[in-house]
Design an enzyme around this catalytic site. Structure first.
Site, PDB file in Angstrom:
ATOM      1  N   CYS A 144      -3.973   5.217  12.056  1.00 24.13           N
ATOM      2  CA  CYS A 144      -3.251   5.189  13.340  1.00 24.13           C
ATOM      3  C   CYS A 144      -2.425   6.454  13.567  1.00 24.13           C
ATOM      4  O   CYS A 144      -1.940   6.684  14.662  1.00 24.13           O
ATOM      5  CB  CYS A 144      -2.381   3.947  13.443  1.00 24.13           C
ATOM      6  N   ARG A 161       4.193   6.663   3.204  1.00 21.42           N
ATOM      7  CA  ARG A 161       3.480   7.829   3.699  1.00 21.42           C
ATOM      8  C   ARG A 161       2.671   7.441   4.941  1.00 21.42           C
ATOM      9  O   ARG A 161       2.241   6.295   5.087  1.00 21.42           O
ATOM     10  CB  ARG A 161       2.580   8.422   2.622  1.00 21.42           C
ATOM     11  N   ASP A 193      25.010  18.318  45.713  1.00 25.35           N
ATOM     12  CA  ASP A 193      23.697  18.789  46.170  1.00 25.35           C
ATOM     13  C   ASP A 193      23.320  18.115  47.493  1.00 25.35           C
ATOM     14  O   ASP A 193      23.364  16.890  47.618  1.00 25.35           O
ATOM     15  CB  ASP A 193      22.658  18.461  45.100  1.00 25.35           C
ATOM     16  N   THR A 203       0.815  -1.225   0.000  1.00 25.28           N
ATOM     17  CA  THR A 203       0.000   0.000   0.000  1.00 25.28           C
ATOM     18  C   THR A 203       0.847   1.272   0.000  1.00 25.28           C
ATOM     19  O   THR A 203       0.336   2.349  -0.291  1.00 25.28           O
ATOM     20  CB  THR A 203      -0.900   0.052   1.245  1.00 25.28           C
ATOM     21  N   TRP A 259      28.092  23.038  41.179  1.00 24.64           N
ATOM     22  CA  TRP A 259      26.708  22.622  41.426  1.00 24.64           C
ATOM     23  C   TRP A 259      25.764  23.340  40.469  1.00 24.64           C
ATOM     24  O   TRP A 259      24.918  22.734  39.819  1.00 24.64           O
ATOM     25  CB  TRP A 259      26.286  22.918  42.884  1.00 24.64           C
ATOM     26  N   CYS A 277       0.015   6.653   7.765  1.00 28.52           N
ATOM     27  CA  CYS A 277      -1.347   6.106   7.789  1.00 28.52           C
ATOM     28  C   CYS A 277      -2.316   7.157   8.335  1.00 28.52           C
ATOM     29  O   CYS A 277      -1.999   7.877   9.280  1.00 28.52           O
ATOM     30  CB  CYS A 277      -1.359   4.873   8.684  1.00 28.52           C
ATOM     31  N   ARG A 308      -6.115  -4.346   9.929  1.00 25.25           N
ATOM     32  CA  ARG A 308      -5.663  -5.733  10.010  1.00 25.25           C
ATOM     33  C   ARG A 308      -4.190  -5.803   9.587  1.00 25.25           C
ATOM     34  O   ARG A 308      -3.806  -5.206   8.583  1.00 25.25           O
ATOM     35  CB  ARG A 308      -6.510  -6.605   9.084  1.00 25.25           C
ATOM     36  N   TYR A 315      23.492  21.728  37.554  1.00 18.39           N
ATOM     37  CA  TYR A 315      22.041  21.871  37.661  1.00 18.39           C
ATOM     38  C   TYR A 315      21.462  22.483  36.388  1.00 18.39           C
ATOM     39  O   TYR A 315      20.436  22.043  35.880  1.00 18.39           O
ATOM     40  CB  TYR A 315      21.703  22.743  38.881  1.00 18.39           C
ATOM     41  N   CYS A 373      -1.768  -0.001  15.111  1.00 24.80           N
ATOM     42  CA  CYS A 373      -2.784   0.387  14.121  1.00 24.80           C
ATOM     43  C   CYS A 373      -3.988  -0.566  14.171  1.00 24.80           C
ATOM     44  O   CYS A 373      -3.824  -1.784  14.197  1.00 24.80           O
ATOM     45  CB  CYS A 373      -2.194   0.374  12.713  1.00 24.80           C
TER      46      CYS A 373
HETATM   47 ZN    ZN Z   1      -2.084   2.559  10.455  1.00 25.17          ZN
END
Ligand code: ZN
Length: 505
Positions: free
Chosen positions: A69, A64, A449, A31, A429, A66, A42, A433, A39
């Site tokens: 998801c 590219r 510290d 795809t 110190w 989805c 399936r 920090y 995702c």
């Molecule tokens: Zn997806």
């Protein structure tokens, strides 16, 4: 590239294992789309799957994102990936726009990180499977995609906000990647707002993290240090004023535990500032940390194991701004957290930038924290503190004005500390920090510290010397900043009812 075992990756995909979200992306060759492991679609056949350690790697390989998801909403774990501090720092700079704009280059970025361009490309390839340019490009596309989905900003403003040089580039990139114009990705229910709306109603974005996240601990850390006029913490949210490039605005951040996300509403007059503001929010709330991995490493030490079991979701809060954090560190020398908080409030009254009433998202947010220019120009006499520390504040402001990259992550942590220590009044110190909170150095460790020394002693134990603690902390690398956070939290819990002692030595 760091090895991703295809069989294990495929099993993670089949079980929609959330532990792999953000560190595994799967490209489907049939795809041309890439997905998060969770995702809802399936799972594709094994032979059609290719596995990538970053969204940028999948995108660089021609896949590219989805639309189901939405890879742009995966937790962004880039900042603490692997063991390469150079990659972590490079990603932080890219997130702030280091590779956006016409004059930006990978060699320039490498230069700022103290490595060669070829070495930087090699490290990115090794840890992320993608080039720095691809990472920057993917970041722009995914941020734009998130704004298209989640906000009502006009497309032209999204193009600017995401760091595209022009609307034409933005449209071209989207057509190339999605084979449709950006507007076709927007949900039909979303209506564009008129211009200027960002300053008034604001833009709201969700920022995902990898659980666990100890939100109450984060809020109470921020509450204890909240500066009057600049910050406000209530039971469920943190708000503050923002001063950036001479403009002022506000942000408000809350928690959506059911979505494993923080939700940020940003009100700011310029959309171009959005990625930088989002990067700051990620830094303050430490959204990039994979605390489960860090905790597993630190828990090998019996001193830390019970602390990590007690607070598995503890994060290392970052500073909103390097200069602001450095000022807080100087104000915190030799005094309690509460005394430092009050001093900071006085400084803000003295030289903070007034918020126009119409831009105040809450009546309590009246001023923005002063920049170096305001502090350098201010008469600090009314501040009730020793003269040496006033001089240190002035020196800090001068140094920040002279070197705008002073608080950028350049070179090693030792380089950073040495650079900061050259400022009058900044000792070991304070420099450690600042490195920990402002530069987001995950291995910084202010061993002198008092809170750390007390925390390391445990209840009734013998307090180690700073040198002893440094030795003890050697196996905690490269996550000593997180060990420090756990020791501070333990110390704060133990000393709640005890008399106050200076926290910062
Ligand atoms: Zn997806």
């Amino acid at each position: 590239m760091e090895q991703l075992d295809p069989r294990i990756s495929y099993r993670a995909l089949q079980s929609r294992d959330p532990r792999f979200d953000g560190r595994l992306f799967v490209g489907i060759t049939s795809t041309g789309i890439y997905c998060r492991p969770i995702c809802p679609a399936r799972p594709a056949k094994f032979e059609n799957c290719r596995f990538f350690p970053s969204a940028a790697a999948a995108q660089e390989a021609g896949f590219r994102p989805c639309l189901r998801c939405r890879p742009e909403t995966a937790p962004d774990l880039g900042a603490w990936r692997g063991t390469s501090n150079t990659v972590s720092r490079g990603l932080a700079l890219i997130a702030e726009g280091a590779l956006d704009g016409d004059d930006a280059s990978v060699d320039g970025l490498a230069d700022r990180l103290g490595v060669g361009g070829r070495q930087l490309r090699r490290l990115f390839k090794q840890h992320l499977g993608a080039s720095p340019i691809a990472v920057a490009q993917t970041r722009r596309v995914l941020f734009a995609k998130q704004l298209i989905h989640d906000t009502r900003l006009p497309m032209a403003e999204i193009a600017l906000a995401a760091g595209f040089g022009s609307i034409r580039r933005f449209n071209e990139t989207f057509r190339q990647l999605f084979r449709r114009p950006p507007s076709a990705i927007r949900r039909k229910t979303v209506v564009a707002l008129p211009e200027g709306s960002v300053a008034a109603t604001g833009v709201t974005v969700r920022l995902r993290y990898r659980p666990p996240y100890d939100w109450p601990a984060m809020l109470s850390f921020l509450r204890a240090r909240a500066i009057d006029g600049v910050e406000r913490v209530d039971d469920s949210a943190y708000s503050r004023t923002v001063l950036q490039d001479g403009q002022v605005g506000t942000v408000e951040i809350g928690h959506l535990p059911e979505h494993e996300s923080l939700v940020a509403t940003i009100r700011f007059p310029s959309v171009r500032a959005l990625p930088g503001i989002v990067a700051r929010i990620r830094r303050v709330f430490d959204l990039g940390a994979d605390v489960a991995t860090i905790g597993a490493h630190l828990a090998q030490d019996p001193l830390l194991a019970p602390l990590i079991a007690q607070r598995p979701g503890l994060r290392a809060p970052g500073g909103w701004d390097g200069f602001e954090l450095a000022v807080r560190a100087v104000l915190g020398q030799q005094v309690s957290v509460e005394a430092a908080r009050r001093l900071a409030g006085r400084l803000v009254q003295l030289c903070g930038v007034a918020m126009p009433i119409e831009l105040r998202s809450h009546a309590a947010l009246t001023r923005a924290f002063p920049g170096a220019a305001q502090v350098a120009a201010a008469d600090l006499k009314p501040l009730g503190m020793p003269n040496a520390r006033k001089l240190a504040l002035a020196a800090l402001a001068e140094a920040a004005l002279a070197d705008p990259l002073l608080f950028q992550p350049l070179g090693t942590v030792e380089d950073t500390v040495a650079r900061l220590r050259s400022i009058r009044g900044v000792g070991e110190w304070t420099a450690q920090y600042i490195a920990l909170r402002a530069v987001r150095e995950p291995d910084a460790f202010p061993a002198s510290d008092i809170g750390l020394l007390r925390g390391a002693a445990g209840r009734g134990g013998l307090r180690p010397s700073p040198a002893e603690l440094n030795g003890r902390a050697e196996p905690w690398r490269p996550w000593r900043a997180y060990a420090a956070q756990h020791l501070w939290a333990a110390d704060a819990a133990a000393s709640k009812a005890m008399p106050k002692e200076a926290t910062h030595g």
